[in-house]
Structure formats: structure tokens, C-alpha cells
Design an enzyme around this catalytic site. Structure first.
Site, PDB file in Angstrom:
ATOM      1  N   SER A 431       0.827  -1.222   0.000  1.00  0.00           N
ATOM      2  CA  SER A 431       0.000   0.000   0.000  1.00  0.00           C
ATOM      3  C   SER A 431       0.850   1.256   0.000  1.00  0.00           C
ATOM      4  CB  SER A 431      -0.910   0.092   1.218  1.00  0.00           C
ATOM      5  OG  SER A 431      -0.998  -1.061   1.928  1.00  0.00           O
ATOM      6  N   HIS A 452      -2.989  -3.369  -6.329  1.00  0.00           N
ATOM      7  CA  HIS A 452      -3.351  -2.942  -4.977  1.00  0.00           C
ATOM      8  C   HIS A 452      -4.839  -3.164  -4.709  1.00  0.00           C
ATOM      9  CE1 HIS A 452      -3.766   0.478  -1.845  1.00  0.00           C
ATOM     10  NE2 HIS A 452      -3.398  -0.636  -1.263  1.00  0.00           N
ATOM     11  N   GLU A 464      -6.249  -0.978  -7.705  1.00  0.00           N
ATOM     12  CA  GLU A 464      -5.380   0.006  -8.354  1.00  0.00           C
ATOM     13  C   GLU A 464      -4.262  -0.775  -9.044  1.00  0.00           C
ATOM     14  OE1 GLU A 464      -5.354   4.105  -5.715  1.00  0.00           O
ATOM     15  OE2 GLU A 464      -4.114   2.479  -5.009  1.00  0.00           O
ATOM     16  N   ASN A 502      -5.093   6.318  -1.456  1.00  0.00           N
ATOM     17  CA  ASN A 502      -4.573   6.661  -0.126  1.00  0.00           C
ATOM     18  C   ASN A 502      -3.911   8.026  -0.115  1.00  0.00           C
ATOM     19  OD1 ASN A 502      -5.548   4.403   1.091  1.00  0.00           O
ATOM     20  ND2 ASN A 502      -3.687   3.193   0.772  1.00  0.00           N
TER      21      ASN A 502
HETATM   22  P1  NAD Z   1      -0.962  -9.614   7.371  1.00  0.00           P
HETATM   23  O1  NAD Z   1      -0.051  -9.373   8.491  1.00  0.00           O
HETATM   24  O2  NAD Z   1      -2.362 -10.053   7.679  1.00  0.00           O
HETATM   25  O3  NAD Z   1      -0.341 -10.715   6.401  1.00  0.00           O
HETATM   26  C1  NAD Z   1       0.983 -10.725   5.984  1.00  0.00           C
HETATM   27  C2  NAD Z   1       1.406 -12.175   5.883  1.00  0.00           C
HETATM   28  O4  NAD Z   1       2.662 -12.219   5.232  1.00  0.00           O
HETATM   29  C3  NAD Z   1       1.566 -12.854   7.246  1.00  0.00           C
HETATM   30  O5  NAD Z   1       0.769 -14.022   7.292  1.00  0.00           O
HETATM   31  C4  NAD Z   1       3.043 -13.170   7.281  1.00  0.00           C
HETATM   32  O6  NAD Z   1       3.327 -14.384   7.978  1.00  0.00           O
HETATM   33  C5  NAD Z   1       3.338 -13.296   5.811  1.00  0.00           C
HETATM   34  N1  NAD Z   1       4.778 -13.240   5.512  1.00  0.00           N
HETATM   35  C6  NAD Z   1       5.726 -12.453   6.071  1.00  0.00           C
HETATM   36  N2  NAD Z   1       6.917 -12.724   5.533  1.00  0.00           N
HETATM   37  C7  NAD Z   1       6.742 -13.697   4.628  1.00  0.00           C
HETATM   38  C8  NAD Z   1       7.582 -14.414   3.752  1.00  0.00           C
HETATM   39  N3  NAD Z   1       8.887 -14.181   3.735  1.00  0.00           N
HETATM   40  N4  NAD Z   1       7.058 -15.360   2.941  1.00  0.00           N
HETATM   41  C9  NAD Z   1       5.737 -15.611   2.977  1.00  0.00           C
HETATM   42  N5  NAD Z   1       4.875 -14.974   3.800  1.00  0.00           N
HETATM   43  C10 NAD Z   1       5.372 -14.027   4.603  1.00  0.00           C
HETATM   44  O7  NAD Z   1      -0.949  -8.298   6.509  1.00  0.00           O
HETATM   45  P2  NAD Z   1      -1.993  -7.821   5.399  1.00  0.00           P
HETATM   46  O8  NAD Z   1      -2.912  -6.854   6.008  1.00  0.00           O
HETATM   47  O9  NAD Z   1      -2.544  -9.011   4.697  1.00  0.00           O
HETATM   48  O10 NAD Z   1      -1.047  -7.002   4.421  1.00  0.00           O
HETATM   49  C11 NAD Z   1      -0.269  -7.632   3.444  1.00  0.00           C
HETATM   50  C12 NAD Z   1       0.128  -6.610   2.388  1.00  0.00           C
HETATM   51  O11 NAD Z   1      -1.046  -6.036   1.824  1.00  0.00           O
HETATM   52  C13 NAD Z   1       0.932  -5.452   2.910  1.00  0.00           C
HETATM   53  O12 NAD Z   1       1.870  -5.084   1.929  1.00  0.00           O
HETATM   54  C14 NAD Z   1      -0.103  -4.349   3.086  1.00  0.00           C
HETATM   55  O13 NAD Z   1       0.442  -3.068   2.998  1.00  0.00           O
HETATM   56  C15 NAD Z   1      -0.981  -4.625   1.927  1.00  0.00           C
HETATM   57  N6  NAD Z   1      -2.347  -4.105   2.053  1.00  0.00           N
HETATM   58  C16 NAD Z   1      -3.038  -4.203   3.212  1.00  0.00           C
HETATM   59  C17 NAD Z   1      -4.328  -3.712   3.304  1.00  0.00           C
HETATM   60  C18 NAD Z   1      -5.119  -3.830   4.566  1.00  0.00           C
HETATM   61  O14 NAD Z   1      -6.121  -3.126   4.733  1.00  0.00           O
HETATM   62  N7  NAD Z   1      -4.756  -4.702   5.482  1.00  0.00           N
HETATM   63  C19 NAD Z   1      -4.929  -3.122   2.183  1.00  0.00           C
HETATM   64  C20 NAD Z   1      -4.208  -3.066   0.990  1.00  0.00           C
HETATM   65  C21 NAD Z   1      -2.918  -3.558   0.928  1.00  0.00           C
END
Ligand code: NAD
Length: 721
Positions: A431, A452, A464, A502
Site C-alpha cells: 500500500s 493494490h 489500483e 490513499n
Molecule cells: P498480514 O499481516 O495479515 O499478512 C501478511 C502475511 O505475510 C503474514 O501471514 C506473514 O506471515 C506473511 N509473511 C511475512 N513474511 C513472509 C515471507 N517471507 N514469505 C511468505 N509470507 C510471509 O498483513 P496484510 O494486512 O494481509 O497485508 C499484506 C500486504 O497487503 C501489505 O503489503 C499491506 O500493505 C498490503 N495491504 C493491506 C491492506 C489492509 O487493509 N490490510 C490493504 C491493501 C494492501
């Protein structure tokens, strides 16, 4: 010019008029078609040798989609006299149709909407093909209009007020069977029997002679007592007003038009309808909603790149890195729509958690009757979860949704290059991190982009598609096509901190905290925002998204836009430090009670009070301007940098990504509606607060030259000869 209507005379004495809009997939009533239609009706009117008229469609599974939307879009731009003439022309045509000296029957073989429905309402009989494509409706309120070619008067006279109110104020169509039930059509018959059954109806009409009596009745007042009328409309009015919250006038005006017209002669009722139609045109909402409709149909068609020769690659399988909140949602969204998806996370427990979350997206739908056990089985067949990245070896595309950390992501991207196919595309769901920078860790940055998604993935329609400096057209077109395939609306944006949504949202979120620390109560901030049209206010949004996420993203954008961003809110930082991360921890700006509602928390009120400084008295209008002018100015800056490809893309992204109120059309459309000069004056009031209220050059220019973000439509409307 090719005709859009064909008139034939059949051997049995019947005339058959076939509607087939040339060069179009669907039949529409453009002004030119109406003129053509009127000339056929004029020719038929003196024909004593014709026994009856059948009106059919030349397109399979589609009757008439309604008026031409490109023409409707210009209605609010032409003079009152011109729009009045367009409406009156439809009324004259349908009155002439309803007075033809022989029985008339519509053969409805598919979608019949708006003006199409109003046309069939002016005939003696309607027959529907008993097929799923048959949908008959008056959806005008959905684009801020009311039925203007007789619908508000003829429908209640035909089906009664309750069914008419339901159809007109909801804009929802009915299928063939329901149309029979409410008396909208005479019968639902196999599609291939339409002409034969229509012929039979003409002959029956001649035999019984009751068509003339029906015609006479439908021209008369409905004859309801005042009590009946008041009761039916009072109930409906309450329900409609509660639904539209004073923001969408069309359903309320439609209701009043029906009420005022149905106890008068049809002629008088139609005059009321004409004047109500002008009334809705005078609000900016109809042109805003029509522009939105045109934007969304354009986005459905577009490939996302300028070069029309770029073909998307076929994607059969994807790999998802990270089975967290987003990763599991992204994998499930693909698997549900026929794309094989494999999730990888760092340990078994996380993979299992991700699989459980993915399952629940379909299980939740099963619970409300929107999916079946078969859908679940189908999805699970296409979805796998593992801890081994070797499972990605054959994937066409990788979506990275690991923890938001640039070092970690860059490392993962570099490692993946040695595992996946050399032609695979890599998409990151980050993000906040620059796509151009992340692409440097991938051997071919042209095959790297942002994809995104918004949370929760199964409910938020926007994706996006972020173009890095080196992203190729093919990569963009492939991700756009993939996002559409899984039912999302992709919007292509250029790489910049916060991307599009954002970046524009954050100044608004930050301003809410500046207001809070200026002594405005959090409930008041939220109330002003929801009254303005947002589904939830910014303080509630922090609690929903997560204060930690808000703090982190805000920090990234503060650094990136240091020239104008406000300093980090100490209140936000302290709440995060206290572990008050919002809904997910049960406590944030407010506390979540047992019923899941956010309620005020005295601890937070105390903490906020300690940070209040420079308290000033603000009106609700001031608060709204601080929030939304601030947001709109950032939208203008993003457009000036051409972060989106069109102003309409930027607005749609805000509507779909953060539920910006549809009736305002998006931040740029809102600037157009309010007028650049007006926005500038309101921003100037807060200029002393800092450069975030500074006027972007293009807005000043728009004020000087009178230009608008949305150019006036090039469409012209045919005039009567
Ligand atoms: P989250 O913490 O729920 O999930 C992230 C996952 O990645 C975890 O399960 C973690 O164990 C895993 N992980 C970490 N290192 C790893 C690796 N080396 N190999 C494989 N898996 C690995 O986080 P999230 O909210 O799902 O966010 C994930 C991405 O999405 C981020 O980049 C975030 O910025 C983006 N994002 C989040 C949102 C939101 O609202 N939560 C919205 C849009 C984008």
C-alpha cells in the site's frame, strides 16, 4: 443513413415494426430513432387496412435498453426549452402510438428498460419471452432522473400504485413471471412463440372489442379516494426518504409526480411529469450519476493502456506470497473465479489460518444464500496453501502480499526470481512502497507492477493497477484483464507515494486529527462527514482500518509530501503506543462494546483533552470544508501530475475505494459542480493553516478560464426536421 426501425406488412394484415439500432449491441432510443419512430407512426395512423401492430426487437435476447445515455448526459447542458422539447417529443410519440386505430402488442424478448418500458406501456398489450434475459424496468432513479416519457403515469394506471411505486422508486426491474403477476404483461411465452401469440392477441382484441374500453380507462384518472392515495404514498414516502437521506432527490420527486398525476386525466398527469422531469434535470445529481455510469461502462471496456494493439497475456494460475488478511482474500477471489491460486506463508499455522479465511469468504455467502456448496467445492479445488515456494514454479503471475516492509519485500522478490518461470509477471499488493523501487529487485522490471487490492478483498471492488517507471503495456493490460476476470474494477494509476486513493484520502484523515486536537469532538467530526455523504466518519474509519496502519501510512505520506503534510498526530501515536489499534484490538479512538459497536471511552477523551490547543469555534460548514476541500485539493494535485489517466478514473477510484458519496461524483466532479472559484474561496479561508490549503495551478487556471475537469460532452442530440 441506415434505419433503426423496419416496418413490414405481414400477409395476415398485421404490421410488424422491428427495432434494430444500427451499429450498436443494444437497441436504444436516441433522438434520431424517436424521430424515425414518429414518422412510422404517422404513416400508420391513417391506415384503415391494417389489423394490428406488433413491435419487436431485431436483437436476440434484448428488447430496448432505454434512451441513449450519451444523449441523456447532455440533457442538463442544453437549454430548458430544448430539453423540454425532447421530453415532449417522446410524449407525443407514445400518445400517438396509444391512439393508433388498431390493437398494438409489444413482443418483449429480453431487457426492456426506461424509454423501452415507457414505449410498451403505451401499447394495448405486452407479451414477454419466458427467458432469464427478460427484465422489464424503469431504472431512471438510479441515474438521478425520473421516468420522463410517461412511465410515472402509465405504470400505476396499469399495475396499481403499490407495484408501480416499488418499481419506480427502487429502479429495480422485474422478470417475465413477476411481470405477469403484477399485470405488466399479458403473458410469458416461449420466445419463438412471440409473433404467433401476438397475432392471437390482436385477433382476440378485435373479437372482444375490449381494447377500446381499456384505452379509454387508461386515459382517465385512477379514481382513488384521498384516503387511499394519502395512505399509500405516506408509507412509501417515509421509506424512500429514509433511504435517500435527503441526498438523492429523484425517487422522492418520482413519488410526488405519481401522487399528483394519477388522480387526473392521463394528459394532465403527463404535463405534471414533464415539469417534474425538468425539476430533476435542474439538480446537478443526474448529470453526475450519468457521468459515473458512463465512466464505469468505459472502465469495463478499456484495456488500461493507450495502445489498442496490446493484448493481455492469458493467466491460468497465480501464486500468492503471504496468507494473511490480504493474501488469503486475494487467493480466494481468484480461485472463486476460475483461476488456480497457491498461497505460501512462513509456517503451517499461518497457511491454515489463510485457508480458513479463504473458505469463510464463500461460507459467508452460502449463509446468506448467495453461493452454494458446489461453489465452495469448486473454489477449494483450485486453491492450495503450502510453506514451500517451489509450488510457484509454474505460476503465470505472482501476487506478493507479505508484511509491509520494504527490505523484506525486496528480499522476497529477489529470491522469487530464482524460483518462478522466467516469463512470469510479478505484482505487489503493497500500500505504501514505491513500485518503481521494488521493481529493481526483479530481473525484468517491465514485468513488474502494483496490484493494490482494498480490504476486505471479497467486498471491495477496486484494484489500483500501479504502473512503475518501467512497467510494460503488456503487464498493465494483463493485470487489468485479470482483475476484471475476478469481478473487480481495475483502475490504472502511476506510481507515487500512496498511489491514488490513499494519497487523496490521507490529508482528509490527517485533517480530522488536526480538528480533534483543535477541540472539535470526535462525534461531531464523524457526524459532519457522514452528513456530507461519507458512509462513516474519519475517526470511525481509523478504528475500522487500524490506528497502527493509519499511523504507519500517514507517516510514509508525511515524509513523501513533506512540503504540505501536517505533523504526526501525538494523539494517534499515543493511542497506538497504548495498544489501542482499533476494532482488531477492541479499543481505538472508541471502545468496541459487546454488541460490536464503537462507544465513547473516557480514557481517550482525557488523553485527547490533554492535547487540545488553539481551540477555535468552527461551524459545521467549516469542519466539512477543512475535511473535504483539503481532500479535493490533493485530488487536483494528483490529477495535475496525471496519476490517473482520466479525471473520471480518479473519481471512480475514490467512489469504489473509500465510498466517496456517489451523488457528489468524486472529488474532481465535486470541484466542477461547486465551481473552481468557490473551492478556491473556501480554501483561502484556511490558507494560514499551511500549504495543504494552497491552490494548485490548474484550479486557479480553471477559475480564470471557466474550464472544468469534465469536458462538456461532444454528443449532440438530433433535432426534429
Ligand atoms: P498480514 O499481516 O495479515 O499478512 C501478511 C502475511 O505475510 C503474514 O501471514 C506473514 O506471515 C506473511 N509473511 C511475512 N513474511 C513472509 C515471507 N517471507 N514469505 C511468505 N509470507 C510471509 O498483513 P496484510 O494486512 O494481509 O497485508 C499484506 C500486504 O497487503 C501489505 O503489503 C499491506 O500493505 C498490503 N495491504 C493491506 C491492506 C489492509 O487493509 N490490510 C490493504 C491493501 C494492501
Amino acid at each position: 443513413m441506415n434505419p433503426n426501425l423496419k416496418l413490414e406488412f405481414l400477409a395476415n394484415g398485421l404490421a410488424l415494426l422491428t427495432i434494430d439500432s444500427q451499429g450498436q449491441k443494444v437497441n436504444t432510443f436516441s433522438a434520431a430513432t424517436i424521430i424515425e419512430f414518429a414518422s412510422h407512426v404517422a404513416d400508420l395512423t391513417p391506415r384503415t387496412d391494417v389489423r394490428g401492430l406488433l413491435i419487436a426487437s431485431g436483437k436476440s435476447g434484448q428488447f430496448v435498453a432505454g434512451a441513449d445515455l450519451n444523449e441523456l448526459a447532455v440533457l442538463s447542458e442544453i437549454s430548458r426549452a430544448e430539453s423540454a422539447e425532447l421530453i415532449a417529443r417522446g410524449h407525443r410519440l407514445f400518445q400517438a402510438l396509444s391512439n393508433l386505430p388498431f390493437p398494438t402488442v409489444a413482443l418483449i424478448n429480453g431487457a426492456c428498460m426506461g424509454g423501452g418500458t415507457e414505449m410498451v406501456l403505451s401499447l394495448d398489450h405486452r407479451l414477454a419471452a419466458d427467458i432469464p434475459q427478460t427484465k422489464i424496468g424503469l431504472p431512471e432513479v438510479k441515474i438521478g432522473l425520473i421516468p420522463g416519457w410517461g412511465g410515472t403515469q402509465r405504470l400505476p394506471r396499469l399495475v396499481g400504485i403499490d407495484a408501480a411505486i416499488e418499481m419506480i422508486t427502487s429502479g429495480e426491474p422485474v422478470g417475465a413471471r413477476r411481470a405477469v403477476e403484477i399485470g405488466l404483461v399479458y403473458d410469458a411465452v416461449p420466445v419463438e412463440r412471440l409473433i404467433a401469440e401476438g397475432t392471437y392477441l390482436v385477433e382476440e382484441s378485435h373479437r372482444t372489442g375490449d381494447w377500446l374500453e381499456s384505452r379509454r380507462r387508461l386515459q382517465q384518472p385512477l379514481g382513488l379516494s384521498d384516503d387511499q392515495l394519502n395512505f399509500a404514498f405516506a408509507v412509501a414516502e417515509g421509506a424512500v426518504k429514509a433511504k435517500v437521506k435527503g441526498q438523492y432527490p429523484a425517487p422522492v420527486i418520482a413519488l410526488r409526480t405519481m401522487k399528483d398525476g394519477i388522480n387526473r386525466t392521463l394528459e394532465d398527469g403527463l404535463a405534471i411529469e414533464r415539469s417534474s422531469f425538468q425539476e430533476v434535470l435542474e439538480t446537478p445529481i443526474s448529470s453526475t450519476l450519468i457521468a459515473q455510469f458512463l465512466n464505469s461502462t468505459r472502465l469495463q471496456r478499456e484495456t488500461g493502456v493507450d495502445d489498442s494493439g496490446t493484448a493481455p497475456r492469458s493467466i491460468q494460475s497465480i501464486g500468492v506470497i503471504g496468507a494473511g488478511l490480504m493474501g488469503s482474500g486475494i487467493a480466494a477471489a481468484h480461485a472463486r473465479r476460475g483461476v488456480r491460486a497457491t498461497m505460501v506463508d512462513i509456517d503451517r499455522a499461518r497457511v491454515e489460518d489463510g485457508m480458513r479465511r479463504a473458505r469463510s469468504t464463500v461460507e459467508d455467502r452460502i449463509a446468506i444464500g448467495r453461493a452454494t456448496q458446489n461453489d465452495l467445492a469448486d473454489m477449494l479445488q483450485r486453491l492450495t496453501g503450502t510453506t514451500s515456494r517451489l509450488a510457484f514454479q509454474d505460476c503465470d503471475l505472482i501476487v506478493e502480499a507479505a508484511t509491509e516492509n520494504e527490505t523484506l519485500k525486496s528480499q522476497i522478490i529477489g529470491e522469487m526470481a530464482n524460483i518462478v518461470r522466467s516469463d512470469a509477471i510479478f505484482a505487489s499488493n503493497t500500500s505504501t512502497i514505491s513500485i518503481t523501487r521494488l521493481a529493481r529487485s526483479w530481473p525484468s522490471p517491465e514485468r513488474f507492477a502494483g496490484m493494490h487490492f482494498f480490504s476486505p478483498v471479497d467486498r471491495m471492488p477496486l484494484v489500483e493497477v500501479v504502473r512503475g517507471e518501467k512497467t510494460s503495456d503488456e503487464t498493465v493490460a494483463t493485470i487489468v484483464a485479470l482483475a476484471k476476470r475476478i469481478g473487480k474494477t481495475p483502475i490504472v494509476v502511476r506510481d507515487c507515494p500512496g498511489f491514488l486513493v490513499n494519497r487523496i484520502l490521507m490529508p482528509y484523515m490527517a485533517e480530522a486529527l488536526v480538528l480533534l486536537e483543535g477541540g472539535v469532538e470526535m462525534d461531531r467530526i464523524d457526524r459532519v462527514a457522514t452528513k456530507w455523504g461519507m458512509p462513516v466518519g474519519p475517526i470511525t474509519l481509523y478504528d475500522m482500518v487500524g490506528l497502527d496502519t493509519g499511523l504507519y501510512a500517514g507517516e510514509v505520506l508525511r515524509v513523501a509530501y513533506a512540503d504540505r503534510a501536517v505533523p504526526t498526530s501525538p494523539v494517534l501515536a499515543e493511542l497506538v503506543k497504548l495498544g489501542r489499534h482499533g476494532k482488531k484490538t477492541g479499543k481505538g479512538f472508541r471502545t468496541v462494546d459487546k454488541k460490536g459497536r464503537f462507544v465513547a471511552d473516557p480514557d481517550v477523551e482525557q488523553l485527547v483533552a490533554a492535547h487540545v490547543h488553539n481551540r477555535i469555534e468552527l461551524s459545521d460548514e467549516d469542519i466539512a470544508d477543512r475535511l473535504f476541500v483539503c481532500m479535493a485539493l490533493e485530488a487536483v494535485r494528483a490529477w495535475d501530475e496525471r496519476i490517473s489517466r482520466q479525471p473520471g478514473d480518479l473519481d471512480m477510484a475514490m467512489l469504489l475505494g473509500v465510498n466517496f458519496p456517489a451523488f457528489r461524483g468524486g472529488p474532481l466532479r465535486w470541484c466542477d459542480t461547486e465551481g473552481a472559484g468557490n473551492i478556491i474561496r473556501r480554501a483561502a479561508k484556511w490558507e494560514s493553516l499551511g500549504p495543504r490549503f494552497g491552490i494548485p495551478a490548474s484550479l486557479a487556471e480553471a477559475d480564470r478560464t471557466g474550464s472544468r475537469f469534465y469536458q462538456t460532452s461532444q454528443t449532440t442530440v438530433a433535432r426534429a426536421p
